[in-house]
Write an enzyme that holds these catalytic residues in place. Structure first.
Site, mmCIF file in Angstrom:
data_model
loop_
_atom_site.group_PDB
_atom_site.id
_atom_site.type_symbol
_atom_site.label_atom_id
_atom_site.label_comp_id
_atom_site.label_asym_id
_atom_site.label_seq_id
_atom_site.Cartn_x
_atom_site.Cartn_y
_atom_site.Cartn_z
ATOM 1 C CG LEU A 187 -4.184 5.155 6.311
ATOM 2 C CD1 LEU A 187 -3.724 6.596 6.474
ATOM 3 C CD2 LEU A 187 -2.996 4.208 6.467
ATOM 4 C CG LEU B 175 13.207 -10.548 31.986
ATOM 5 C CD1 LEU B 175 11.757 -10.282 32.378
ATOM 6 C CD2 LEU B 175 13.278 -11.053 30.564
ATOM 7 C CD GLU C 103 -1.217 1.606 9.169
ATOM 8 O OE1 GLU C 103 -1.800 2.502 8.541
ATOM 9 O OE2 GLU C 103 -0.752 0.597 8.625
ATOM 10 C CG PHE D 212 -1.926 1.050 1.361
ATOM 11 C CD1 PHE D 212 -3.165 0.902 0.760
ATOM 12 C CD2 PHE D 212 -1.677 2.201 2.105
ATOM 13 C CE1 PHE D 212 -4.145 1.876 0.884
ATOM 14 C CE2 PHE D 212 -2.641 3.181 2.238
ATOM 15 C CZ PHE D 212 -3.884 3.021 1.626
#
Length: 387
Positions: free
Chosen positions: A242, A341, A366, A132
């Site tokens: 979109l 972590l 987007e 796109f």
């Protein structure tokens, strides 16, 4: 010990079909994607055509569209599939959503019957890949400034210009390209084998490495008159596409967040700090509780927006609320999980830093966070602040 993160019983809001589709997507993510993702991310290469065919065989490409070989499933089912695939990797979900919600949707919504019959059955099966082309090197949030142009030459169209940051571009068989014409912005279905079309791959990415990202270059690309998408006139065409893609992100981002949180909880339960599990400390539990609350809120929001979409009442500013909130919270969760972590959080042995890196891109594409804030702001105040 496996602990459910569904604190508010989201499953009670889902149909049996939606639960089954989610389970199928989770199985595919666990069995096909997760074992290879560390290598794909490290080498910045994926077997895109193989994956497209496998996803097509499961009905995940254009699954929310009807006819032309598409599954015709509901928005929530599609969203849940996006969530499970992005729990593996955002790049994998990008392949699915660009194929189904951008390229296929554009042809399905705005194309001629001949265009639909030519492309959609093959695209839904994963036998043809689409991309796109809207974003340009100098025009992202402001697509109205695009320089790519299409001029008439007899019965043909001749396209010139370039597009940037195009997912699937280098492996696509058809590119939906938006260009400025004397009639305003129009869309074109461009077979990528057309002379003058090229799609050099963008390399040295630090994010979405398990995804194909390209530039599109159009140099006197000559197309027949029937290459134009007849039902798309002006920017409403690409912007409508979109919104379709943003909907998948609302769910997908929560998948990345969930995977980070599951990883952090599992790690905290096994890691000994001062002779007891890290999970047994109040500070750790506070982090986990806060993240789980935001995760559940985000999933509830996604399902609610999906039900609005089912009824045909989902508004653009509501999509912006979902995209803004869920991606923003997902990246915050990834960063917080990394702290649990500690140094291990940056290791490729665990998925958290990969998700965090990917979500930096999801935060931008987007529609950037700032654009969605302005869409929401205009809905609340009645004033457009884009200019």
């Amino acid at each position: 010990m496996t602990v459910s993160l569904d604190l508010v019983d989201v499953d009670s809001l889902l149909t049996e079909e939606e639960v089954d589709i989610r389970a199928t997507a989770r199985r595919f993510a666990d069995e096909r994607l997760r074992p290879s993702l560390p290598e794909w991310f490290e080498t910045a290469s994926i077997p895109a055509r193989e994956l497209a065919k496998e996803l097509g065989s499961l009905g995940f490409l254009g699954m929310h569209l009807t006819g032309y070989g598409c599954a015709g499933l509901g928005p929530v089912a599609y969203g849940l599939a996006c969530l499970e695939i992005e729990a593996a990797d955002s790049g994998m979900r990008s392949l699915v959503s660009v194929q189904g919600s951008l390229a296929m949707y554009a042809i399905w919504k705005y194309g001629s019957e001949d265009q639909k019959n030519e492309w959609l059955p093959r695209m839904s099966a994963g036998e043809a890949i689409g991309c796109f082309g809207l974003t340009e090197p100098d025009f992202g949030s402001n697509p109205a400034g695009m320089r790519t142009n299409a001029r008439r030459d007899g019965d043909d169209w001749v396209l010139n210009g370039s597009k940037m940051w195009i997912t699937n571009g280098s492996v696509a068989d058809v590119a939906v390209v938006w260009a400025r014409t004397d009639e305003g912005v129009r869309g074109f279905a461009v077979p990528t084998a057309t002379p003058g079309f090229s799609a050099p791959e963008i390399t040295r990415k630090m994010s979405l490495r398990a995804s194909v990202t390209s530039e599109l270059v159009l140099e006197d690309v000559r197309l027949p008159a029937d290459a134009m998408l007849p039902e798309a006139r002006g920017l409403s065409g690409p912007l409508g596409c979109l919104n379709e893609a943003r909907f998948g992100i609302i769910f997908g981002a929560m998948g990345a967040a969930r995977d980070c949180l599951e990883t952090a909880i599992g790690y905290a339960g096994e890691r000994l700090v001062f002779d007891k599990p890290l999970a047994g400390y109040q500070l750790t539990q506070a982090k986990i509780a806060d993240m789980a609350v935001e995760l559940n809120k985000g999933i509830l929001l996604a399902v609610h927006l999906g039900r609005l979409k089912e009824k045909g009442s989902l508004r653009p500013e509501q999509v912006s609320v979902g995209k803004l909130n869920n991606v923003r919270e997902a990246i915050a969760i990834a960063r917080e999980c990394r702290t649990i972590l500690a140094a291990n959080g940056i290791s490729g042995e665990y998925p958290i830093m990969r998700h965090a890196n990917n979500l930096e891109s999801v935060l931008t594409y987007e529609g950037t966070s700032e654009v969605h804030q302005l869409v929401i702001g205009q809905a609340l105040t009645g004033h457009a602040a884009f200019r």
